[in-house]
Design a protein around this motif. Sequence first.
Motif, PDB file in Angstrom:
ATOM      1  N   GLU A 183       2.868  23.988 -97.196  1.00  0.00           N
ATOM      2  CA  GLU A 183       2.059  23.246 -96.119  1.00  0.00           C
ATOM      3  C   GLU A 183       0.732  23.877 -95.940  1.00  0.00           C
ATOM      4  N   SER A 187      -2.716  21.094 -96.541  1.00  0.00           N
ATOM      5  CA  SER A 187      -3.381  21.017 -95.465  1.00  0.00           C
ATOM      6  C   SER A 187      -4.915  21.137 -95.948  1.00  0.00           C
ATOM      7  N   TYR A 205       9.771  20.036 -91.682  1.00  0.00           N
ATOM      8  CA  TYR A 205       8.684  21.048 -91.868  1.00  0.00           C
ATOM      9  C   TYR A 205       7.461  20.583 -92.551  1.00  0.00           C
ATOM     10  N   ARG A 230       1.148  20.855 -86.792  1.00  0.00           N
ATOM     11  CA  ARG A 230       1.365  21.656 -87.703  1.00  0.00           C
ATOM     12  C   ARG A 230       0.417  22.933 -87.365  1.00  0.00           C
ATOM     13  N   PRO A 231       1.032  23.931 -87.706  1.00  0.00           N
ATOM     14  CA  PRO A 231       2.385  24.169 -88.542  1.00  0.00           C
ATOM     15  C   PRO A 231       3.245  24.051 -87.460  1.00  0.00           C
ATOM     16  N   ARG A 232       4.765  23.899 -88.142  1.00  0.00           N
ATOM     17  CA  ARG A 232       5.639  23.138 -87.221  1.00  0.00           C
ATOM     18  C   ARG A 232       6.652  24.302 -86.851  1.00  0.00           C
TER      19      ARG A 232
END
Length: 254
Positions: A183, A187, A205, A230-232
């Motif tokens: 993640e 990003s 996620y 995000r982040p989740r």
Amino acid sequence: MEEKRTPIIECRHVTKVFYNQEGDHLVVDDLNFEVYENEFVVLFGPGQCGKTTVLNLITGLEKATEGEIIVNGEKVDGPSPKRGMVYQTTNLFMWYNVMKNVEFGPKVRGVPKEERRKKAQYYIDLVGLNGFENHFPIKLSGGMQQRVGIARAYCNEPEIICMDEPFGHLDAQTRYLMEEEVERISSKEKRTVVFVTNNAEEAIYLADRIILLHNCPTSVHKEYIVDFPRPRDYVAPEFLALREQITKDMDRTL
């Protein structure tokens, strides 16, 4: 008026049949979906439903029996460095150290040593392996080996990165850590990603959009837009509600 986006990947009425002495095996049946630039799409479905075959069709490792896959306006008819792959098993070169594994793609393409080393170092740093450049894969943990695989895929600078259950063999704690890492990397280093998993939490996620596939022979059952910040948070009410909905919907695909 919302601007119309042009898809970077188009799967158009794709069917895949494997032929062998025991008979014909239909794995993909009239599959249709699109993926847009810099979108993180998760192909989600039960085990052995055909997800890996779909990835192999997108990367050109397999050829469609019927239909076609278009990437950036061109029909896929074989493998290309424009489409990178991260596998469940890392497929690293065990006789190469981390640096040589990561720089392998640019080296094959003839990128000068100084330039490819600089590029490889950037991605080694990005995945958190600074200081491990001279280590061989056998000396690395499973999670660290996957970091090398991810760095290698990004270093080749493909237009599309396909990931085939890359964390499926890791323990739960390492898996959560790697999800957070992907993640973070996604990003920072925007790419179009097609990610395969049969883990609902992992799908929610990571994904901008989840495509739920039918059991074999596979086709699209349903799609979900995941627009949570995000982040989740794995235990946020909206996260848990979507997980419950996807799980129920997957039961209907079996």
